[in-house]
Design an enzyme around this catalytic site. Structure first.
Site, PDB file in Angstrom:
ATOM      1  N   ASP A  42     -37.474  -5.777 -63.180  1.00 35.81           N
ATOM      2  CA  ASP A  42     -36.514  -5.284 -61.991  1.00 35.81           C
ATOM      3  C   ASP A  42     -36.416  -6.463 -60.801  1.00 35.81           C
ATOM      4  OD1 ASP A  42     -34.949  -3.045 -60.527  1.00 35.81           O
ATOM      5  OD2 ASP A  42     -36.629  -3.220 -59.211  1.00 35.81           O
ATOM      6  N   GLU A  76     -33.566  -8.677 -64.819  1.00 32.79           N
ATOM      7  CA  GLU A  76     -32.078  -8.149 -63.850  1.00 32.79           C
ATOM      8  C   GLU A  76     -32.338  -9.117 -62.882  1.00 32.79           C
ATOM      9  OE1 GLU A  76     -31.042  -4.428 -60.927  1.00 32.79           O
ATOM     10  OE2 GLU A  76     -33.002  -5.095 -61.193  1.00 32.79           O
TER      11      GLU A  76
END
Length: 790
Positions: A423, A476
């Site tokens: 993330d 990401e």
């Protein structure tokens, strides 16, 4: 006290033990050979008397001071011998105690392991750090180890010692900052924390950074767990995983938040208050339900929002405090192993979200772990992420990078995770991410790139690909850092895939426009192909797009009726499935849930059974079935040979037409996508090859909630030029619809002989050149420039 004993006592050391300030209790407590015999010392707060038991002999120990320090000198003993303590308490109770500081219980660490840990290359540090049930010298117990380099003293506390930090101070291993202690008699299920006395002599209670299990929130203690007892049944899956190149395989991911995918009704206690955690299904229950649903829908993988332990439900798991512990909301660590095992038995891969970018400031967590900045930077301009209020890992500290690399490997090796999705990688790569002037410090070259984070990511990816047994790493990253998925040897960061956040933002921006004005934003529809091969992209409609007032996927779609909204959504999903890149869709969006997602509420399963939502669910199921059965949709995702624009200049009509290809021409697919509320009957489109074209799927089919404007039967190409191609077909194209055709070559002529193939769209044998994707887009850009008068 005998005078001879008093001569051998170090009263300053006794004082440090009593004040719980001794960093090396093993040098004082336990049995030690001295010139006069065997000196045994112990510290048992609350004991009225203490006796050393050696064989059948009892040796009363002298009390030193008033805090529970006892000692005995066994004159004439010339070698170590096993012993125990018999403690008598003021209550009259007695207790036989195995001494944790006995010479029998040597260090569990080798010198090489300590050197590797200090250098940041002890990649399996979880095998020694944390709490491990072990047997030492025939004695069952638990070995604890933690890194607290600037602590004055570290102790293990729990119910077993009344959470008294004086009772089990840990042994410091040289200057490594590692503290360890074996406590005999402890078992799986014991709750514990580390009590750390800082250099300011302030005690703090911390959960174990390497804990394998934790209490159910809001409680925060770590729990002893044995990670070596589960017996896996996915040997064939793991064997296949090691030899599979996922880049050449279909990857359709169902993104799931376990806590809200499906919930039970709350159980009420006698006071009418909901029992903590009663709404959650167990990992094993979820495995059966989720696997059946995912298999029915045709997804290849599930991706779980972080299951690592976290205190706050509203963080969705992205504020991790337990980097080695699956959250206890849904059961035990072995329950989660069974979850993954069952998924694999049903042919479903498991990807885990993981957050190496930052961590929360909860008092029991990593923040100021030993009273100093251990895991974070000391300077807040480096160690604080002000936008999120989170702390940033100090990637340049070897033991910190080791902690994270070891964690990533832990989930792949110990839980058989098939992928790790990192993330917020962009926040790691830029020193000024989310910061204003004066809130960050430039790197040594004056730039804003976080060079230590870059090195950490390269290090992690290199080791993970070496030891991750075929598991993949997904980034990401939304700031367009170059070469995220390029090979490390070619200067890349080495990820396997990257979320295509830019494509998602552009495409959704296009789809959310009033269809009457979509043509003004046509470039948002086609722009993604200009950079489609710069990374190994995964196309996403993720959880981030259905929260915080953004609406659900269905809710984003324009339309005066629900039918129009659903037609737009079907067109969006169809275009996504045809576009190069692996796929991901967040839960609930597959059946068109109208409300945006909330972590505290279950999905709207009550909608299943209503025609509109059943039709959307059936459509997504059909898309996945087509995707998995057509190699053209996944084999060449990351090479230009797998895609060909047929027409990307129908801006006024809001139509795009393209081909998807594999290495085999007969597997070619044609996508015709209409994003306007206008039907086109008798619409001619160019095709790359002469032959037959059969409609494989149409989003306007009645079973999917459409009007039924489809193209039944075979559609034989004609030698009529269209879209700069020699051959073409005529179709009916419904409003807000995607139609997919499969190519079938003409095999024989009328006399039964093989019919010569027409020259294909590459112009082979004809001297003509077919305009490719970049040619058409260049022409499109030129048109836009001329239109703007530039």
């Amino acid at each position: 006290m005998e005078r001879v004993l008093a001569e051998f006592l170090d009263y300053e050391a006794v004082r440090r033990i009593e004040n719980s300030e001794e960093p090396n209790p093993g040098e004082i407590l336990g049995a030690h050979m001295i010139k006069s015999g065997l000196l045994i010392q112990a510290f048992i707060p609350g004991a009225k008397a203490l006796t050393a038991l050696i064989g059948n002999e009892k040796y009363p120990m002298d009390r030193v001071g008033g805090s529970g320090f006892f000692a005995v000198l066994l004159v004439g003993f010339r070698e170590m011998c096993p012993y125990k303590f018999l403690a008598e308490y003021r209550s009259g109770e007695t207790q036989v105690i195995e001494d944790p500081y006995s010479y029998r219980f040597r260090t569990m660490f080798t010198e090489e392991e300590i050197r590797k840990f200090e250098a940041g290359i002890y990649y399996h540090s979880y095998e020694k750090m944390g709490a491990h049930p072990v047997s030492l010298d025939g004695m069952e117990g638990v070995h604890f180890a933690v890194w607290a380099p600037d602590a004055l003293r570290v102790s293990v506390t729990g119910d077993f010692n009344f959470w008294d930090g004086r009772r089990h101070p840990m042994k410091r291993l040289g200057n490594s900052g590692i503290y360890e202690l074996f406590i005999p008699g402890l078992r799986v299920g014991e709750k514990y924390k580390y009590e750390i006395k800082t250099r300011q002599k302030e005690p703090v209670l911390k959960a174990d950074p390497y804990a394998f299990y934790s209490e159910l929130r809001p409680a925060t203690a770590s729990v002893v767990w044995d990670s070596g007892t589960y017996r896996w049944n996915d040997g064939e899956w793991m064997k296949k995983r090691r030899s599979t190149d996922l880049k050449k395989q279909p990857v359709s991911v169902y993104e799931v938040h376990l806590g809200s995918w499906m919930q039970k009704p709350d159980v009420q206690d006698e006071a009418g208050i909901a029992v903590n955690g009663s709404r959650f299904y167990n990992y094993r229950e979820l495995a059966v339900k989720l696997a059946a649903y995912v298999k029915e829908m045709g997804y290849t993988h599930v991706e779980l929002l972080p299951v690592m332990e976290h205190p706050l439900d509203a963080s969705w798991g992205y504020q991790i405090t337990g980097y080695y512990a699956p959250t206890s909301r849904f059961g035990t660590p072995d329950d989660f192993r069974a979850f993954v095992d069952h998924m694999h038995s049903e042919g479903i891969g498991v990807i885990l979200d993981w957050v190496p970018a930052h961590f929360p400031r909860d008092a029991h967590g990593l923040a100021a772990f030993d009273g100093t900045c251990v895991y974070e930077h000391r300077d807040p301009r480096q160690g604080l992420q002000p936008e999120l209020g989170m702390l940033v890992f100090n990637y340049g500290r070897p033991q910190v990078s080791n902690f994270l690399i070891s964690s990533a490997l832990f989930w792949a090796k110990e839980y058989h995770a098939d992928g790790i999705r990192m993330d917020s990688v962009e926040s790691m790569l830029y020193l000024d991410y989310g910061k204003h002037a004066g809130e960050w410090i430039a790197n040594i070259y004056g730039g804003h790139e976080n060079l230590e984070a870059v090195e950490f990511l390269k290090h992690l990816n290199s080791i993970f690909h070496r030891e991750g047994e075929g598991a993949v790493l997904i980034a990401e990253e939304s700031a367009a850092w170059p070469r995220i998925t390029a090979d490390l040897k070619e200067g890349g960061l080495g990820f396997d895939f990257k979320w295509n956040v830019g494509w998602m933002n552009d495409f959704l921006h296009y789809m959310q426009q009033d269809p009457a004005h979509r043509h003004e934003y046509y470039n948002d529809l086609t722009f993604g192909m200009l950079y489609a091969y710069s990374e190994n992209f995964m196309l996403i409609f993720s959880h981030d797009e259905v929260v915080h007032g953004k609406g659900s996927m269905a809710g984003k779609m324009p339309g005066s009726t629900k039918e129009e909204q659903m037609a737009n959504l079907r067109a969006a999903y169809g275009f996504m499935m045809g576009h190069p890149g692996k796929k991901l869709l967040f839960m609930g969006q597959e059946f068109g849930q109208p409300e945006e997602w909330h972590e505290d509420r279950s999905l709207r399963w009550d909608l299943i059974g209503s025609p509109a939502h059943d039709a959307m669910k059936d459509y997504v199921k059909a898309l996945n079935r087509m995707y998995r059965s057509e190699p053209a949709l996944y084999e060449e995702d990351f090479t230009p040979e797998g895609f060909e624009w047929i027409n990307c200049m129908y801006d006024r009509e809001n139509i795009v037409i393209f081909a998807r290809k594999s290495e085999r021409k007969e597997e070619t697919l044609i996508f015709a996508c209409n994003f306007a509320p206008v039907a086109h009957e008798g619409f001619r489109l160019g095709v790359p090859f002469a032959g037959r074209y059969t409609e494989l799927l149409n989003s306007d089919e009645k079973q999917f909630g459409g009007s039924g404007m489809i193209n039944p039967g075979e559609n034989k190409s004609e030698h009529i030029e269209a879209d700069n191609r020699e051959n073409s077909i005529v179709i009916d194209l419904a409003p807000f619809a995607v139609s997919v055709f499969r190519y079938e070559p003409e095999m024989t002529s009328g006399n039964g002989k093989r019919k010569p193939e027409q020259t294909d769209a590459s112009g082979a044998g004809s001297g003509k050149k077919n305009p490719g994707a970049l040619d058409l887009l260049s022409e499109r850009v030129g048109k836009l420039i001329r239109k703007a008068g530039i």
